[in-house]
Design an enzyme around this catalytic site. Sequence first.
Site, PDB file in Angstrom:
ATOM      1  N   ASP A  37      80.426 104.380 -36.226  1.00 56.02           N
ATOM      2  CA  ASP A  37      81.462 105.295 -36.699  1.00 56.02           C
ATOM      3  C   ASP A  37      82.857 104.738 -36.483  1.00 56.02           C
ATOM      4  OD1 ASP A  37      79.935 107.787 -37.482  1.00 56.02           O
ATOM      5  OD2 ASP A  37      79.154 107.444 -35.476  1.00 56.02           O
ATOM      6  N   ASP A 163      73.274 113.290 -40.310  1.00 58.71           N
ATOM      7  CA  ASP A 163      74.115 112.788 -39.217  1.00 58.71           C
ATOM      8  C   ASP A 163      74.848 113.944 -38.554  1.00 58.71           C
ATOM      9  OD1 ASP A 163      75.776 111.356 -37.540  1.00 58.71           O
ATOM     10  OD2 ASP A 163      77.007 110.487 -39.133  1.00 58.71           O
TER      11      ASP A 163
HETATM   12  O1  LIG Z   1      79.615 110.811 -37.621  1.00 61.45           O
HETATM   13  C1  LIG Z   1      79.347 111.407 -36.609  1.00 61.45           C
HETATM   14  C2  LIG Z   1      80.217 112.506 -36.103  1.00 61.45           C
HETATM   15  O2  LIG Z   1      81.237 112.733 -36.963  1.00 61.45           O
HETATM   16  C3  LIG Z   1      78.100 111.075 -35.921  1.00 61.45           C
HETATM   17  O3  LIG Z   1      77.595 109.811 -36.254  1.00 61.45           O
HETATM   18  C4  LIG Z   1      77.988 111.388 -34.467  1.00 61.45           C
HETATM   19  O4  LIG Z   1      78.448 110.362 -33.675  1.00 61.45           O
HETATM   20  C5  LIG Z   1      76.562 111.647 -34.109  1.00 61.45           C
HETATM   21  O5  LIG Z   1      76.472 111.996 -32.777  1.00 61.45           O
HETATM   22  P1  LIG Z   1      75.564 113.220 -32.318  1.00 61.45           P
HETATM   23  O6  LIG Z   1      76.022 114.435 -33.082  1.00 61.45           O
HETATM   24  O7  LIG Z   1      74.149 112.844 -32.680  1.00 61.45           O
HETATM   25  O8  LIG Z   1      75.805 113.318 -30.857  1.00 61.45           O
HETATM   26 FE   LIG Z   2      78.394 109.152 -38.268  1.00 59.84          FE
END
Ligand SMILES: O=C(CO)[C@@H](O)[C@H](O)COP(=O)(O)O
Ligand SMILES: [Fe+2]
EC number: 5.1.3.1
Length: 216
Positions: A37, A163
């Site tokens: 990310d 996601d």
């Molecule tokens: O893009 C995103 C958040 O915006 C994700 O990729 C989060 O990083 C996923 O993390 P979890 O919700 O699984 O903790």
């Molecule tokens: Fe993400």
Amino acid sequence: MASGCKIGPSILNSDLASLGAECLRMLDSGADYLHLDAPCSSGRSVFYMHMMVSRPEQWVKPMAVAGANQYTFHLEATENPGALIKDIRENGMKVGLAIKPGTTVEYLAPWANQIDMALVMTVEPGFGGQKFMEDMMPKVKEVFGSGVHWLRTQFPSLDIEVDGGVGPDTIHKCAEAGANMIVSGSAIMRSEDPRSVINLLRNVCSEAAQKRSLDR
Ligand SMILES: O=C(CO)[C@@H](O)[C@H](O)COP(=O)(O)O
Ligand SMILES: [Fe+2]
């Protein structure tokens, strides 16, 4: 058919100072790909970038140079998705197209035949550790016109990723809806046994895919 069930730990939640080590730890634990990310440079792993940025056009080349394998941008962030898709391909990457919780699949559908992966966000983009939005699952199953058709049925070869808030407690919903690419951040990264979480997610996803193919 889509390319099988794949599990991609999200590295957003990890300690950015030890990003390389965290990536290796996840690959050693059985990750199929790494969902990044945040922009970073890579070695030779499978890096799928989730670009939560307002001008996704400007990062295509830098990400290609850094070694990204796939570039996922948000439909809401560009006025010309067609040109961006073309540019990503010309830079040698696969194309992912993401929609935020407030965007319906009818905006994504016209591009579905030109992309490799549709990302249905199950939280508002921004940070890890948020609550899974189960009411996003109808997007994976999408309703077209008068009848109900799964996005999976409409575009059988399309990879569909979810996601946000996905882990052992929520994977069943995603798998049953037809998602085959599973991003999971906190549930994997905070586990003392990431391998077993990854295996569990993959097993649930594969079983649902198998059941769908038998039901067909
Ligand atoms: O893009 C995103 C958040 O915006 C994700 O990729 C989060 O990083 C996923 O993390 P979890 O919700 O699984 O903790
Ligand atoms: Fe993400």
